[in-house]
Design an enzyme around this catalytic site. Structure first.
Site, PDB file in Angstrom:
ATOM      1  N   CYS A   1       4.505   0.353 -12.347  1.00 19.08           N
ATOM      2  CA  CYS A   1       4.909   1.596 -13.016  1.00 19.08           C
ATOM      3  C   CYS A   1       6.198   1.358 -13.794  1.00 19.08           C
ATOM      4  O   CYS A   1       7.173   2.089 -13.654  1.00 19.08           O
ATOM      5  CB  CYS A   1       5.068   2.734 -12.011  1.00 19.08           C
TER       6      CYS A   1
ATOM      7  N   SER B   1       0.781  -1.230   0.000  1.00 17.17           N
ATOM      8  CA  SER B   1       0.000   0.000   0.000  1.00 17.17           C
ATOM      9  C   SER B   1       0.814   1.281   0.000  1.00 17.17           C
ATOM     10  O   SER B   1       0.401   2.267  -0.608  1.00 17.17           O
ATOM     11  CB  SER B   1      -0.938   0.012   1.211  1.00 17.17           C
TER      12      SER B   1
ATOM     13  N   GLY C   1       0.138   4.865   0.134  1.00 18.20           N
ATOM     14  CA  GLY C   1      -1.261   4.855   0.542  1.00 18.20           C
ATOM     15  C   GLY C   1      -2.246   5.514  -0.396  1.00 18.20           C
ATOM     16  O   GLY C   1      -3.441   5.560  -0.093  1.00 18.20           O
TER      17      GLY C   1
ATOM     18  N   ASP D   1      -0.154  -4.004  -6.261  1.00 20.76           N
ATOM     19  CA  ASP D   1       0.771  -3.106  -6.961  1.00 20.76           C
ATOM     20  C   ASP D   1       2.154  -3.366  -6.364  1.00 20.76           C
ATOM     21  O   ASP D   1       2.625  -2.615  -5.513  1.00 20.76           O
ATOM     22  CB  ASP D   1       0.339  -1.649  -6.749  1.00 20.76           C
TER      23      ASP D   1
ATOM     24  N   LYS E   1      -3.521   4.640  -3.373  1.00 18.75           N
ATOM     25  CA  LYS E   1      -4.560   3.775  -3.947  1.00 18.75           C
ATOM     26  C   LYS E   1      -5.547   3.318  -2.883  1.00 18.75           C
ATOM     27  O   LYS E   1      -6.752   3.194  -3.150  1.00 18.75           O
ATOM     28  CB  LYS E   1      -3.913   2.583  -4.650  1.00 18.75           C
TER      29      LYS E   1
END
Length: 643
Positions: free
Chosen positions: A570, A422, A425, A519, A427
């Protein structure tokens, strides 16, 4: 003693023992290293040869397919591609990679702001954001008018006084300055530099996203500059202008080393430099080296350190490496002793003196929107306002592809959702916003420090349904046969640690979560702007994909049948994107891809582990695409329900 004093002036951050032993000969040796000063256009984001071959190979099938291959050929007319085609690489795939790397060093032309609909509507934030931009517009336009006034005054004096001049500051003088700017372009004038059209507008792609940027924005012409352009200084006796007006008129070695004689200069670390390109100001903690004698209010030339060192390429006696630096040098170094490689960022107004830049723990060092030097390049990047800290409880700065992830996940009220990696934070905040705080969002990260910082962010935006946890997401599934409990039950029964108040939770039972946002840590080869790539070998790059597989297996185990999982990175590296999606589909037959209902990005790369139908269900963003975004990748999985 005299020579020691001379060389220690202006170095407040060096240890006393180091200053005491520094001699004139030390300084002369350090001065012998000539810095490499680049313009942003000249800067090339280099890759190790094996990494370059790896990344170029993934585009071979893409560029050979029509109509993309024709688009690449047409792009050969662009300056960036003409430059790349003159390099040793010759294949279309390598030229496409060069286009990506050229775009990577530049930021997107607009700043993306994701609205926190827990606290405000999109329209309310748009209005407040436009109001917040007002003071910045005023400073920017005032600095522009002053630059035009000074340029007009220099032009008048260069004509030998043939033009009748009004007193400086009169209304007519300002009008003449505006007229002087008409018809000028690029470095000669600023006819298109007015920022009254800097607005917050809906993105058109995502319902809760605003874009801040100038309508019809174009690339800055200052990208070709290695420093501020010369400023003409009037010579009233001859009627001609002497060039340039110099802060250091008799310092020949300064110009030989490439530094401007018209401005004092400072160097910031690379991460600070990348933020400046996106519109940020310079804060004191980002300053690494600076000229002596900097005073509050004067215009400065600002550069970003890329690599190479200052004194002896070592740790400068301080024992610490500078942020964003491959090799360290002492923070507080005099500019004349800098011998590294740097890139010009633009000019700005000093908001404190040199001593305070290295003495204060925090604060503004340079206002990049207030340069008033005639002819100076105010910004190398797009003309964007600094928005960090603006409307913190109502919006968050988030790249457009990243803001798409929570929408793809599609959270619903009352669900249990896991954000496995996370920090910082953003998202998780977005998921809570879309759920209107009705449900449970578990936000995990391995770093306790990052989780504590994220907890403060959750409080700021009012994301009360988010529970931050410090745990290792590669080992977060209960497999000891203990009775199954829901995430809510585990959290409600957990105790807080004395150290930082975080709940002591290390794992959850299988099939506990309705949706999972994954992610994972990645190679970050998609961030913009990115002035340097630190990954040295292909083996180092491949470790990211190996590590990511461990997160994927835990996520599949924790997801309920019928549940949804997103995968996002990314990076442009296919081994962390398309090939990772293929790995999940092969290793876990219960998982299948689902289409993404947003017209953003494009299909995944061909021949990278996915069929044509599968790659059309994922979304890839390359920095050189028309969307003008960072490099990013998103996939959506659904776990098959039991028959």
């Amino acid at each position: 003693a005299k020579s020691k004093t001379r060389w220690s002036v202006g170095l407040p951050m060096l240890p006393c023992s180091r200053r005491a032993t520094m001699t004139k000969e030390d300084g002369q040796r350090s001065q012998a290293a000539v810095p490499i000063i680049l313009s942003l256009d000249e800067l090339r984001v280099d890759l190790a040869p094996d990494i370059r071959r790896h990344l170029a190979s993934q585009y071979e099938s893409l560029v050979s397919r029509s109509p993309f291959s024709s688009a690449v050929s047409e792009g050969d007319d662009d300056d960036s591609v003409r430059e790349s085609s003159s390099r040793p690489s010759s294949s279309a795939a390598e030229r496409h990679l060069d286009r990506i790397l050229d775009a990577m060093k530049r930021p997107p032309s607009a700043t993306c702001c994701r609205v926190n609909i827990i606290n405000s509507s999109v329209e309310e934030v748009r209005v407040r954001l436009d109001d917040a931009l007002g003071p910045w517009r005023e400073r920017r336009n005032a600095a522009r008018r002053l630059r035009l006034l000074r340029a007009a005054a220099a032009d008048d004096d260069s004509d030998g006084g043939r033009k009748r001049r009004r007193p400086e500051g009169s209304a007519g003088d300002e009008h003449d300055a505006e007229k002087e700017g008409e018809g000028r372009t690029g470095d000669e004038g600023e006819a298109d530099d007015d920022v009254d059209d800097m607005i917050a507008r809906p993105s058109g792609a995502l319902p809760d996203v605003l874009l801040v940027g100038r309508s019809g924005a174009r690339a800055s012409t200052a990208g070709a500059l290695r420093g501020p352009p010369p400023i003409a200084s009037p010579n009233s006796s001859s009627g001609e202008s002497s060039s340039p007006r110099a802060v250091f008129p008799n310092w020949e070695k300064r110009s030989e080393r490439g530094w401007p004689s018209t401005h004092r200069a400072l160097i910031v670390d690379r991460l600070c430099g990348e933020a400046v390109l996106r519109g940020s100001d310079v804060f004191v903690r980002g300053v690494l080296a600076a000229d002596a004698g900097i005073a509050e209010g004067e215009d400065l030339a600002v550069y970003a350190h890329l690599d190479g060192g200052g004194e002896d390429e070592g740790d400068g006696g301080g024992g610490k490496k500078s942020a964003g630096s491959a090799k360290a040098f002492p923070r507080g170094l005099l500019l004349e002793r800098y011998g590294g490689r740097c890139v010009f960022l633009g000019t700005g107004a000093a908001r404190c003196g040199r001593a305070d830049m290295f003495r204060l723990p925090r604060g503004l060092a340079v206002d990049m929107s207030s340069s008033s030097s005639a002819g100076a390049a105010a910004a190398v990047g797009p003309d964007l306002p600094p928005l960090n800290g603006v409307l913190e409880s109502e919006m968050m700065l988030q790249n457009l592809p990243s803001a798409m992830v929570a929408h793809v996940l599609g959270p619903r009220s009352g669900e249990a959702i896991l954000d496995m990696c996370s920090a910082p934070g953003g998202k998780a905040c977005h998921v809570a916003s879309l759920m209107r705080n009705e449900g449970l969002v578990v936000a995990c990260d391995r770093s306790r420090g990052k989780v504590v910082l994220a907890r403060e962010k959750f409080k700021t935006v009012g994301a009360t349904c988010v529970v931050p946890l410090a745990l290792n997401s590669t080992r977060c599934v209960v497999r000891d046969g203990s009775p199954w409990r829901s995430p809510k039950e585990i959290i409600e029964s957990a105790s807080a640690t004395k150290k930082d108040g975080l709940l002591d939770v290390k794992a959850f039972h299988p099939e506990s979560f309705d949706r999972i946002l994954l992610d994972p840590p990645c190679s970050a080869l998609g961030l913009r702007p990115k002035l340097r790539v630190d990954i040295k070998t292909l083996r180092d790059l491949s470790k990211h994909a190996e590590y990511q597989r461990r997160f994927a297996s835990e996520a599949v185990a924790l997801l309920k049948p019928g549940g949804t999982m997103t995968w996002s990175t990314c990076t442009i590296d296919a081994s962390e994107n398309e090939e990772m999606v293929g790995h999940v589909l092969r290793e876990f037959p219960s998982m299948e891809l689902a289409p993404i209902p947003f017209d953003l990005g494009r299909a995944g790369l061909p021949e990278r582990g996915l069929s044509d139908a599968e790659r059309c269900m994922v979304r890839r963003f390359d920095p050189c695409d028309d969307g003008d975004t960072m490099g990013f990748f998103v996939a959506k999985f659904v776990k098959k329900a039991r028959s």
